[in-house]
Enzyme design. Structure first.
Site, PDB file in Angstrom:
ATOM      1  N   LYS A  31      -1.665  15.842 -11.300  1.00  0.00           N
ATOM      2  CA  LYS A  31      -0.220  15.628 -11.449  1.00  0.00           C
ATOM      3  C   LYS A  31       0.244  16.123 -12.826  1.00  0.00           C
ATOM      4  O   LYS A  31      -0.584  16.322 -13.723  1.00  0.00           O
ATOM      5  CB  LYS A  31       0.098  14.139 -11.283  1.00  0.00           C
ATOM      6  CG  LYS A  31      -0.573  13.241 -12.324  1.00  0.00           C
ATOM      7  CD  LYS A  31      -0.425  11.770 -11.979  1.00  0.00           C
ATOM      8  CE  LYS A  31      -1.152  10.902 -12.990  1.00  0.00           C
ATOM      9  NZ  LYS A  31      -1.166   9.480 -12.600  1.00  0.00           N
TER      10      LYS A  31
ATOM     11  N   ARG B 130       3.711  -1.619  -9.369  1.00  0.00           N
ATOM     12  CA  ARG B 130       4.476  -0.379  -9.506  1.00  0.00           C
ATOM     13  C   ARG B 130       4.768   0.181  -8.115  1.00  0.00           C
ATOM     14  O   ARG B 130       5.909   0.410  -7.767  1.00  0.00           O
ATOM     15  CB  ARG B 130       3.683   0.627 -10.354  1.00  0.00           C
ATOM     16  CG  ARG B 130       4.382   1.955 -10.571  1.00  0.00           C
ATOM     17  CD  ARG B 130       3.634   2.859 -11.540  1.00  0.00           C
ATOM     18  NE  ARG B 130       2.333   3.316 -11.024  1.00  0.00           N
ATOM     19  CZ  ARG B 130       1.580   4.227 -11.628  1.00  0.00           C
ATOM     20  NH1 ARG B 130       1.965   4.763 -12.769  1.00  0.00           N
ATOM     21  NH2 ARG B 130       0.416   4.595 -11.110  1.00  0.00           N
TER      22      ARG B 130
ATOM     23  N   TYR C  41      13.882  20.726 -42.902  1.00  0.00           N
ATOM     24  CA  TYR C  41      15.040  19.845 -42.763  1.00  0.00           C
ATOM     25  C   TYR C  41      14.798  18.505 -43.457  1.00  0.00           C
ATOM     26  O   TYR C  41      13.707  17.940 -43.364  1.00  0.00           O
ATOM     27  CB  TYR C  41      15.305  19.552 -41.281  1.00  0.00           C
ATOM     28  CG  TYR C  41      15.796  20.728 -40.479  1.00  0.00           C
ATOM     29  CD1 TYR C  41      16.927  21.446 -40.846  1.00  0.00           C
ATOM     30  CD2 TYR C  41      15.122  21.109 -39.314  1.00  0.00           C
ATOM     31  CE1 TYR C  41      17.372  22.517 -40.079  1.00  0.00           C
ATOM     32  CE2 TYR C  41      15.560  22.172 -38.545  1.00  0.00           C
ATOM     33  CZ  TYR C  41      16.685  22.875 -38.928  1.00  0.00           C
ATOM     34  OH  TYR C  41      17.129  23.925 -38.179  1.00  0.00           O
TER      35      TYR C  41
ATOM     36  N   MET D 262      12.317  22.510 -34.284  1.00  0.00           N
ATOM     37  CA  MET D 262      12.227  22.729 -32.835  1.00  0.00           C
ATOM     38  C   MET D 262      11.215  23.800 -32.472  1.00  0.00           C
ATOM     39  O   MET D 262      10.457  23.663 -31.519  1.00  0.00           O
ATOM     40  CB  MET D 262      13.604  23.105 -32.268  1.00  0.00           C
ATOM     41  CG  MET D 262      13.628  23.141 -30.750  1.00  0.00           C
ATOM     42  SD  MET D 262      15.196  23.688 -30.067  1.00  0.00           S
ATOM     43  CE  MET D 262      16.268  22.316 -30.474  1.00  0.00           C
TER      44      MET D 262
END
Ligand SMILES: *Cc1c(COP(=O)(O)O)cnc(C)c1O
Length: 402
Positions: free
Chosen positions: A39, A137, A289, A338
């Site tokens: 998954k 769940r 930053y 980023m």
């Protein structure tokens, strides 16, 4: 797909290590079969490549979280059994059936939607009935489970292949955790004992269960994280400075064997990039930053073209995480941005554009694991690995098909 691209940052996936880990886990779980959990794009490693390698290395089948992940495997010609680990919405049942995925059912409504879809398609759909023994769940309550299994078994369009459950604290090390896992297994056994007919398969164990809980192995284990070479939790991982050598070995042979299995696993994913720029800065300069950190002395700062959009958490700077440059551990020079980050390579460092930087993996004698990030970030290796973003190319090494 990755090859031929221009990106100077990438995730390297060692298929030989993956094949080795699959073999280790399969041997440990035998005679139970191994279901390879792929998954979330195989925890960031690439579902199709991982699935092929796992199947060639001893896995009997695959498991995914959602139907679309199963479709991706089928579209790439993977024909092995693929279990979808949760009951799907009724309107997704037909797509699941057409792709010959194995359904999980946990409700009467879900069972009926699946049976209707199988009738429309004109086939028999395999189902695994999920019992909630304490994870809370997904799953049918234990008292209602035998009736659901009976109802599914009475549907000509369905074939009940398995009854299964999921453990909440198989990786836990406290007495409470151990007692809860034992309770979950007892509840599961009681459900199985109440069935008119034992299905072909019972399964309960994730990696932690498969390694540390022999009673949880039943007929099949569902392993994800161990396949990718990580321990389920930092506590289960062998951390040499926190768990003295031989400490587990002496008293408890089961714990010693668990430690031995975890120690035999090899990390599969490395996160690497090439230096894109180098500059020499004075002591007191504050790169990035926020100008959060002053250079302690005049030195070389390298820019590396990988950032939080790729899964390098911005918070890694605050945790004091290190990266490997020139075979040495170096601190970040400032906040992760980023698309890029800066590394304080120190005074007089011989670093040039194009040099390889290792964020996760090995360089020379040094190694940084996904587990190290997890410990620093207060999370688990699963989240680190799944966070490695789709923008990064995956480069596959090794045949992985022994
Ligand atoms: C993700 C998952 C697994 C695999 O767990 P690991 O700890 O990665 O081995 C097994 N079973 C279910 C139901 C899961 O959701």
């Amino acid at each position: 797909m990755a090859e031929g691209r221009t990106r100077a940052a990438w995730a390297e996936v060692d298929l030989d290590a993956l094949a080795h880990n699959v073999a280790v886990l399969a041997r440990r779980a035998a005679p139970a079969a191994l279901c390879a959990v792929v998954k979330a794009d195989a925890y960031g490693h690439g579902a199709v490549q991982v699935a092929r390698t796992a199947l060639a290395s001893g896995a009997a089948g695959l498991a995914v979280a959602i139907v679309d992940e199963g479709l991706e495997l089928r579209e790439h010609g993977i024909d092995a059994p693929v279990l979808v680990l949760s009951e799907v919405m009724p309107d997704a049942a037909e797509v699941l059936v057409r792709a010959r995925l194995t359904a999980t059912i946990a409700t009467l409504r879900g069972m009926q939607a699946l049976a209707a879809a199988a009738r429309r398609v004109g086939t028999r759909s395999k189902v695994h009935v999920k019992v909630d023994t304490g994870m809370h769940r997904v799953g049918v309550a234990p008292v209602e489970a035998p009736a659901l299994v009976h109802a599914a078994a009475s549907e000509p369009a369905l074939r009940v292949e398995a009854v299964w459950t999921h453990l909440a604290v198989a990786d836990g090390t406290t007495a409470d955790d151990q007692a809860f896992t034992a309770l979950q297994l007892r509840r599961f056994d009681e459900v199985v004992a109440a069935l008119e007919q034992r299905p072909r398969l019972l399964h309960a164990a994730n990696t932690a269960g498969a390694i540390a809980w022999p009673a949880a192995r039943y007929d099949m284990v569902r392993c994800g994280i161990g396949m990718y070479g990580c321990a389920p939790t930092p506590a289960m991982a062998r951390i040499p400075d926190e768990r003295g050598a031989g400490e587990t070995a002496g008293e408890d042979p089961a714990a010693a064997e668990t430690a031995a299995v975890l120690a035999a696993l090899r990390p599969v994913l490395s996160l690497k990039a090439r230096v894109s720029a180098v500059r020499e800065l004075d002591a007191g300069e504050r790169p990035s930053y926020g100008r959060r950190r002053a250079l302690p002395e005049r030195g070389v700062v390298a820019t590396v073209p990988i950032g939080y959009a790729d899964g390098v958490p911005r918070r890694l700077f605050d945790t004091g995480s290190l990266v490997l440059v020139g075979g040495r551990r170096r601190p970040l020079a400032g906040t992760v941005t980023m698309d890029q980050l800066m590394v304080d390579c120190g005074p007089g460092a011989l670093v040039a554009p194009g040099d390889e930087v290792v964020l996760i993996g090995r360089q020379g004698e040094e190694e940084i694991g996904a587990e190290d990030w997890a410990r620093l970030l207060g999370t688990i290796s699963y989240e680190v690995l799944c966070g490695i973003g789709p923008r990064l190319p995956r480069i596959y090494r090794g045949a992985g098909d022994r």
